[in-house]
Design a protein around this motif. Structure first.
Motif, short mmCIF file in Angstrom:
data_model
loop_
_atom_site.label_atom_id
_atom_site.label_comp_id
_atom_site.label_asym_id
_atom_site.label_seq_id
_atom_site.Cartn_x
_atom_site.Cartn_y
_atom_site.Cartn_z
N HIS A 48 39.87 19.30 57.46
CA HIS A 48 41.12 20.02 57.24
C HIS A 48 41.35 20.32 55.75
N ASN A 49 41.03 19.38 54.90
CA ASN A 49 41.27 19.57 53.47
C ASN A 49 40.43 20.71 52.90
N CYS A 50 39.19 20.82 53.32
CA CYS A 50 38.34 21.91 52.82
C CYS A 50 38.78 23.25 53.40
N ARG A 51 39.24 23.25 54.64
CA ARG A 51 39.77 24.50 55.20
C ARG A 51 40.98 24.96 54.39
N ARG A 52 41.85 24.01 54.06
CA ARG A 52 43.03 24.34 53.26
C ARG A 52 42.62 24.83 51.87
N TYR A 53 41.65 24.19 51.26
CA TYR A 53 41.17 24.61 49.95
C TYR A 53 40.64 26.04 50.01
N LEU A 54 39.84 26.34 51.02
CA LEU A 54 39.27 27.68 51.14
C LEU A 54 40.36 28.72 51.38
N ARG A 55 41.36 28.39 52.19
CA ARG A 55 42.49 29.31 52.40
C ARG A 55 43.22 29.58 51.10
N GLN A 56 43.46 28.52 50.31
CA GLN A 56 44.15 28.67 49.03
C GLN A 56 43.32 29.53 48.07
N LEU A 57 42.02 29.33 48.06
CA LEU A 57 41.14 30.12 47.20
C LEU A 57 41.18 31.60 47.61
N GLN A 58 41.14 31.86 48.91
CA GLN A 58 41.22 33.24 49.40
C GLN A 58 42.54 33.89 48.96
N ARG A 59 43.63 33.16 49.10
CA ARG A 59 44.94 33.70 48.71
C ARG A 59 45.01 33.95 47.21
N LEU A 60 44.42 33.07 46.44
CA LEU A 60 44.39 33.25 44.99
C LEU A 60 43.62 34.51 44.61
N ILE A 61 42.49 34.71 45.25
CA ILE A 61 41.68 35.89 44.98
C ILE A 61 42.45 37.17 45.30
N VAL A 62 43.20 37.14 46.39
CA VAL A 62 44.02 38.30 46.76
C VAL A 62 45.16 38.51 45.77
N ALA A 63 45.75 37.43 45.28
CA ALA A 63 46.92 37.52 44.41
C ALA A 63 46.59 37.93 42.98
N ILE A 64 45.43 37.59 42.51
CA ILE A 64 45.09 37.82 41.11
C ILE A 64 45.28 39.28 40.67
N PRO A 65 44.82 40.26 41.43
CA PRO A 65 45.01 41.65 40.96
C PRO A 65 46.47 42.07 40.87
N HIS A 66 47.36 41.35 41.50
CA HIS A 66 48.77 41.72 41.51
C HIS A 66 49.59 41.02 40.43
N MET A 67 48.93 40.24 39.62
CA MET A 67 49.64 39.56 38.54
C MET A 67 50.07 40.60 37.50
N HIS A 68 51.26 40.42 36.97
CA HIS A 68 51.81 41.40 36.04
C HIS A 68 51.30 41.24 34.61
N ARG A 69 50.90 40.06 34.29
CA ARG A 69 50.40 39.85 32.94
C ARG A 69 49.17 38.97 33.00
N ARG A 70 48.44 39.02 31.96
CA ARG A 70 47.23 38.20 31.88
C ARG A 70 47.63 36.74 31.67
N ALA A 71 46.97 35.83 32.37
CA ALA A 71 47.26 34.40 32.24
C ALA A 71 46.79 33.91 30.87
#
Length: 78
Positions: free
Chosen positions: A35-58
């Motif tokens: 379960h923990n690795c499934r959650r990690y992979l889901r979070q990584l997928q969401r992060l990858i999707v979210a990155i292009p929508h960030m308004h400023r560079r981290a």
């Protein structure tokens, strides 16, 4: 059977479709039971999707914090 650490190491290659069929199968078998690795992979997928929508560079500090969290999650799951 792969360890959680090995799944974390291979997660980005899995999402990019760059793993051999044997390694991909081994990761997917691990994901069926961890379960923990499934959650990690889901979070990584969401992060990858979210990155292009960030308004400023981290900032370097923000990137370091995120990477520390990711690495600490990987260590605690293995």
């Amino acid at each position: 059977m792969l360890s959680c650490r090995e799944v974390v190491i291979n997660a980005d290659q899995l999402l990019d479709g760059e793993l051999s069929w044997r390694r991909r199968l081994a990761v997917k078998v691990h994901l069926l039971i961890c379960h923990n690795c499934r959650r990690y992979l889901r979070q990584l997928q969401r992060l990858i999707v979210a990155i292009p929508h960030m308004h400023r560079r981290a900032s370097d500090e923000e990137v370091s914090k995120v990477m520390s969290c990711i690495h600490s999650q990987g260590k605690s799951n293995s």
